[in-house]
Scaffold this motif. Structure first.
Motif, mmCIF file in Angstrom:
data_model
loop_
_atom_site.group_PDB
_atom_site.id
_atom_site.type_symbol
_atom_site.label_atom_id
_atom_site.label_comp_id
_atom_site.label_asym_id
_atom_site.label_seq_id
_atom_site.Cartn_x
_atom_site.Cartn_y
_atom_site.Cartn_z
ATOM 1 N N ASP A 97 -1.498 -4.701 2.067
ATOM 2 C CA ASP A 97 -0.260 -4.830 1.308
ATOM 3 C C ASP A 97 0.393 -6.199 1.507
ATOM 4 O OD1 ASP A 97 -0.585 -2.299 0.350
ATOM 5 O OD2 ASP A 97 0.839 -1.358 1.739
ATOM 6 N N GLN A 98 0.083 -6.858 2.599
ATOM 7 C CA GLN A 98 0.668 -8.173 2.881
ATOM 8 C C GLN A 98 -0.192 -9.330 2.363
ATOM 9 O OE1 GLN A 98 2.486 -8.566 6.935
ATOM 10 N NE2 GLN A 98 1.484 -6.602 7.282
ATOM 11 N N PHE A 156 -4.185 -3.917 15.392
ATOM 12 C CA PHE A 156 -3.884 -4.757 14.233
ATOM 13 C C PHE A 156 -4.421 -6.175 14.439
ATOM 14 C CE2 PHE A 156 -0.443 -1.658 13.031
ATOM 15 C CZ PHE A 156 -0.926 -1.393 11.760
ATOM 16 N N ARG A 198 -4.568 -0.536 5.064
ATOM 17 C CA ARG A 198 -3.681 -0.646 3.899
ATOM 18 C C ARG A 198 -2.409 -1.422 4.238
ATOM 19 N NH1 ARG A 198 -5.030 5.375 2.124
ATOM 20 N NH2 ARG A 198 -6.615 4.951 0.530
ATOM 21 N N LEU A 199 -1.898 -1.238 5.467
ATOM 22 C CA LEU A 199 -0.709 -1.984 5.875
ATOM 23 C C LEU A 199 -0.987 -3.484 5.917
ATOM 24 C CD1 LEU A 199 0.633 0.358 8.697
ATOM 25 C CD2 LEU A 199 1.775 -0.179 6.526
ATOM 26 N N VAL A 200 -2.194 -3.845 6.276
ATOM 27 C CA VAL A 200 -2.580 -5.260 6.259
ATOM 28 C C VAL A 200 -2.801 -5.725 4.820
ATOM 29 C CG1 VAL A 200 -4.377 -6.901 6.921
ATOM 30 C CG2 VAL A 200 -3.559 -5.206 8.581
ATOM 31 N N LEU A 254 2.091 -11.034 10.377
ATOM 32 C CA LEU A 254 1.360 -9.938 9.744
ATOM 33 C C LEU A 254 1.345 -8.703 10.646
ATOM 34 C CD1 LEU A 254 -1.935 -10.184 7.776
ATOM 35 C CD2 LEU A 254 -1.779 -8.544 9.636
ATOM 36 N N THR A 270 4.995 -7.221 10.958
ATOM 37 C CA THR A 270 5.372 -6.489 9.742
ATOM 38 C C THR A 270 4.626 -5.169 9.648
ATOM 39 O OG1 THR A 270 5.829 -8.563 8.572
ATOM 40 C CG2 THR A 270 5.446 -6.600 7.220
ATOM 41 N N ALA A 271 3.343 -5.182 9.980
ATOM 42 C CA ALA A 271 2.557 -3.943 9.950
ATOM 43 C C ALA A 271 3.138 -2.912 10.913
ATOM 44 C CB ALA A 271 1.104 -4.245 10.293
ATOM 45 N N ARG A 273 6.396 -1.454 9.396
ATOM 46 C CA ARG A 273 6.110 -0.542 8.287
ATOM 47 C C ARG A 273 5.450 0.743 8.791
ATOM 48 N NH1 ARG A 273 3.943 -4.784 3.564
ATOM 49 N NH2 ARG A 273 5.963 -5.883 3.325
ATOM 50 N N LEU A 274 4.645 0.603 9.819
ATOM 51 C CA LEU A 274 4.031 1.794 10.410
ATOM 52 C C LEU A 274 5.093 2.710 11.002
ATOM 53 C CD1 LEU A 274 1.378 3.270 11.244
ATOM 54 C CD2 LEU A 274 1.478 1.968 13.379
ATOM 55 N N GLY A 334 -3.982 1.683 8.680
ATOM 56 C CA GLY A 334 -3.822 0.339 9.222
ATOM 57 C C GLY A 334 -4.357 -0.730 8.280
#
Length: 346
Positions: A324-325, A275, A320-322, A245, A248-249, A252-253, A318
């Motif tokens: 989304d997964q 994160f 939202r990046l979490v 997780l 991936t974050a 994507r960041l 941050g």
């Protein structure tokens, strides 16, 4: 010709600022001198430990959160406070007249000073105290219980991310036949998570713990708390997938914000750590089925970022990046949505 120094009193508001200045400057000897002078002037050791040392330590944390003190200065001040506490404690000796108690911070909990203050207050109240210190692994704690046979265990947890390990420790202690009193902010307002995790009692302060252990101990046996919901599928998935997780974050960041590619090593490590905090607080929230744990963390983090002139939008991105997964996990996404809604728009 000799001069008589003015007497010291905790009623003097200037004393606290003087002590804070010494602690902040790393002046162990100056800070210890103030504490010893208070003792000489008849101030009870307990008041020095709780009001001066404990109160100053709380202020040190506030100064760090407000970005007025660095992490290094905060750590140095904590070390001075620990030394002053030891200097005060060695001046006081109380014969053992109660039982034996084991005191420890749960595994992964490194904020040891509050527990150390409790240890000294318990000694003054006549307990034989085995203070095991910060971050005590559960198996080591249980081995100690079997070797020493204490009348009680006091567990400290200051950060909610340690609640799953606190639960494991409480369960193991009770299985060993030793009742547990819990304390620390990590157990939530009014200690409401302590009972949920099976603790026999909770105390909101060191002094409250001393009183409870002296007047209402051992507690009556509590019925087993139904813990089927603890550590459910969503929690398990989040813990197991934590490394992926975060990775991936970060990818994507970097894709969404190209300047990330130019971060130095320290910036990258700090972002990975951020994160990690999001994942860990979310996991703790899922573990005890309490969204407020995560919401409190994100609200506090927003305040810390604002004090450092970091836009809250960075935290929002941050989260939202979490999120989304985790779209297949309704409780996790609902918790993240609540936290996002709490944050200021800008």
């Amino acid at each position: 010709m000799t001069t008589t120094r003015p007497s010291r009193s905790l009623d003097d508001p200037g004393l606290y600022q003087e002590y804070l200045d010494l602690v902040g400057d790393g002046d162990e000897y100056g800070a210890t001198e103030i504490a010893c002078e208070l003792l000489d002037d008849g101030v009870p050791a307990a008041r020095i430990m709780v009001d001066l040392i404990g109160g100053t330590q709380a202020r040190v944390g506030e100064l760090w959160a407000a970005d007025e003190w660095s992490v290094a200065r905060e750590h140095a001040a904590t070390a001075v406070n620990e030394r002053v506490l030891a200097a005060v404690a060695v001046r006081v000796h109380t014969p053992v007249r109660r039982g034996r108690i084991t005191l420890a911070c749960v595994d992964g909990e490194w904020h040891g000073l509050p527990a150390r203050i409790l240890a000294e207050l318990l000694r003054q109240d006549g307990w034989r105290v085995d203070f095991l210190g910060a971050s005590v692994p559960g198996p080591h704690l249980i081995t100690h219980l079997h070797q020493t046979g204490p009348d009680a265990v006091a567990l400290s947890c200051m950060i909610p991310t340690r609640l799953p390990r606190a639960h494991a420790a409480i369960t193991a202690c009770r299985a060993a036949g030793v009742p547990v009193i819990a304390g620390g902010r990590g157990f939530g307002p009014g200690g409401r998570y302590a009972e949920r995790l099976g603790a026999d009692a909770w105390a909101g302060s060191a002094e409250e713990a001393v009183t409870r252990l002296a007047t209402d101990w051992p507690p009556p046996l509590l019925p087993e708390f139904p813990t089927e919901f603890l550590g459910d599928e969503e929690y398990t998935h989040l813990v197991r997938s934590r490394p992926q997780l975060i990775e991936t974050a970060m990818h994507r960041l970097a894709a969404a914000y190209p300047p990330v590619h130019h971060y130095d090593q320290q910036q990258l490590e700090s972002t990975v750590e951020d994160f990690g905090h999001i994942a860990d607080f979310l996991a703790a929230s899922l573990y005890i089925s309490e969204p407020q744990v995560f919401r409190d963390f994100t609200t506090w983090t927003a305040g810390v970022l604002t004090a450092r002139d970091v836009p809250v939008a960075a935290l929002r991105a941050g989260l939202r990046l979490v999120r989304d997964q985790l779209i297949d996990f309704p409780t996790a996404t609902a918790t993240l949505d609540l936290a996002l809604a709490d944050l200021p728009a800008s």
